[in-house]
Design an enzyme around this catalytic site. Structure first.
Site, PDB file in Angstrom:
ATOM      1  CE  LYS A  77      -4.087   1.928   0.620  1.00  0.00           C
ATOM      2  NZ  LYS A  77      -3.838   2.738  -0.577  1.00  0.00           N
ATOM      3  CE  LYS A 101       3.561   6.859   6.534  1.00  0.00           C
ATOM      4  NZ  LYS A 101       3.355   7.767   5.381  1.00  0.00           N
ATOM      5  CE  LYS A 113       4.875   7.566  -1.608  1.00  0.00           C
ATOM      6  NZ  LYS A 113       4.061   7.925  -0.410  1.00  0.00           N
ATOM      7  CB  THR A 197      -2.683  13.037   5.110  1.00  0.00           C
ATOM      8  OG1 THR A 197      -3.018  11.904   4.314  1.00  0.00           O
ATOM      9  CG2 THR A 197      -1.246  12.913   5.563  1.00  0.00           C
ATOM     10  CG  ASN A 228      -4.272  15.819   0.378  1.00  0.00           C
ATOM     11  OD1 ASN A 228      -4.070  15.521   1.552  1.00  0.00           O
ATOM     12  ND2 ASN A 228      -5.350  15.426  -0.259  1.00  0.00           N
ATOM     13  CB  SER A 356      -5.948   4.484   2.341  1.00  0.00           C
ATOM     14  OG  SER A 356      -5.715   5.577   1.497  1.00  0.00           O
TER      15      SER A 356
END
Ligand code: NAD
Length: 431
Positions: A77, A101, A113, A197, A228, A356
């Site tokens: 993810k 994380k 990523k 976030t 964002n 998410s």
């Protein structure tokens, strides 16, 4: 508009720094060397060529990457970044941070990523769509709702995620929107994901301020990056009444000791694209922003912003890492010696992957939560995660920083899962 372009300096290689931190945390937690062996490289690293017919009719071939670091907890993810300054090492490091994380906040994902090397700010919307669809076709079945689930990152947004969901569904010949999170609500997105976030940063800042006895509603905030993460955090601070004295983006920064009017700034950015030129403020550089007199500094742009060169000038008492990897190890040491609390990225910006996860669960089960439920669950998760990591750091990390505490905690959980899956031959700990 002319924009400031920063390059990653060789000595600030984020992969080298991350591996050093992982190794140190494995040793401090007295874990088996096999744990480091598993974590020191992505399980898979993919490089693709993405040809795009540009608006002028010429073909341009872009390079794309996807790093799939570790899937001991579940599907990989992590976000997809469009940026000119992407390297294979930075993408590998970013995928490692995702592994750490997800483990830290206990969501059943591994770390991944992706990126495409491009100047996103000069692409037309049509070019961006073609680039996105080409990247998805090139990755093919290497991504999927049970395999690897991308999300937004620098210069990618809900629209980009919708193109990914659509292209992937076309390849699979069935609607398969769970392949990606951070989608628009109309195609299976989750309420509150866009803001998640920044909202998570806000909750973590509130907890850190409590721990440091700083009255939160008077805390003076400086934010680097107004995309964002930065802008959504700024809105919540503004709602809470905390003065935001400085804001910056790729165009430079603005400062007002009385506090910047965030709602008018949002409108200015909507109209001009950048914070530069916002009336009633002094113009500052990104470097000056990092040294502004404030209580809380939130780097929410890119890696390697607070370094051995400028850390000494930081005046904030708390640094909340909205961005991934904004502080170098050298800067960490300097900030620790100045008694500045750095709330590390893998905790501070984990609100995004948390929501998410909520989105993915809703896609899998075909139901929808309301905003109140999403925000309440996010708040609980962020407060629990902060208390757990801060408590662990206070108890176990004498002489080390909170990042080390977060890494140790996270890697211990990864080690346990690796052990049960049979990836370690001699147990989780050193014999
Ligand atoms: P974004 O593209 O929405 O915003 C990035 C902001 O940083 C923009 O304001 C841009 O102008 C600014 N910026 C870019 N280069 C800069 C430079 N050289 N100096 C100063 N400012 C610069 O991206 P985002 O999604 O807000 O991501 C920001 C950071 O947060 C990244 O490190 C990303 O990995 C991390 N992050 C994002 C999410 C998410 O959900 N979007 C989740 C976790 C972590």
């Amino acid at each position: 508009m002319e924009v400031e372009i920063k390059s990653v300096k060789k000595e600030d290689n984020v992969l080298t720094a991350t591996l050093g931190l992982i190794r140190q945390s494995v040793e401090l937690a007295e874990l088996s060397a096999d744990v480091y062996e598993h974590l020191q490289t992505p399980m898979r690293f993919i490089e693709v060529a993405v040809p795009v017919e540009m608006d002028d009719g010429k073909i341009k071939v872009f390079t794309g990457y996807r790093s799939q670091h570790n899937n001991v907890f579940g599907p990989y993810k992590g976000g997809i970044r469009y940026h000119h300054n992407v390297t294979t090492d930075s993408i590998k490091a970013l995928s490692m941070w995702m592994t750490l994380k997800c483990s830290l906040v206990d969501v059943p994902f591994g770390g991944g990523k992706g990126a495409v090397v491009c100047d996103p700010y000069s692409l037309s919307q049509k070019e961006k769509e073609k680039l996105t669809r080409g990247y998805v076709r090139a990755l093919g079945s290497f991504i999927g709702p049970e395999t690897d689930i991308p999300a937004p990152d620098v210069a990618t947004d809900a629209q980009v995620m919708a193109w990914i969901a659509d292209e992937y569904s076309t390849i699979m010949r069935e609607p398969s929107f769970g392949v990606v999170t951070g989608k628009p609500l109309a195609v299976g997105g989750c309420v509150g994901r866009k803001e998640a976030t920044g909202r998570g940063c806000f909750f973590v800042t509130r907890e850190a301020a409590k721990a440091f006895n700083i009255p939160f509603e008077h805390a003076r905030i400086a934010i680097q990056g107004f995309g964002n993460v930065g802008s959504n955090a700024a809105i919540l601070f503004a709602e809470a009444g905390s003065p935001i004295v400085a804001v910056s983006d790729i165009s430079g920064g603005i400062y007002n000791s009385e506090g910047v009017d965030i709602y008018s700034l949002l409108q200015h950015v909507e109209e001009t694209g950048f914070v530069k030129g916002f009336p009633g403020c002094e113009e500052i550089t990104n470097d000056e922003l990092l040294a502004i007199d404030c209580d809380v500094l939130i780097p929410a742009a890119l890696e390697n912003q607070i370094t051995g060169t400028n850390a000494d000038q930081v005046k904030a008492k708390i640094v909340i890492e909205g961005a991934n990897g904004p502080t170098t190890p050298e800067a960490d040491q300097i900030l620790k010696s100045k008694n500045v609390l750095v709330v590390p990225d893998i905790l501070a910006n984990s609100g995004g992957v948390t929501v998410s996860y909520f989105e993915w669960v809703q896609n899998n089960y075909g139901f929808r939560w309301d905003l109140e439920t999403v925000n309440r669950r996010l708040e609980e998760k962020m407060i629990d995660a902060f208390k757990m990591v801060y408590g662990f750091y206070c108890e176990r990390c004498n002489g080390f920083d909170m990042r080390t505490g977060a890494y140790m905690y996270s890697i211990q959980r990864l080690a346990e899962a690796m052990h049960y899956r049979g990836w370690l031959r001699n147990g989780t700990h050193k014999n």
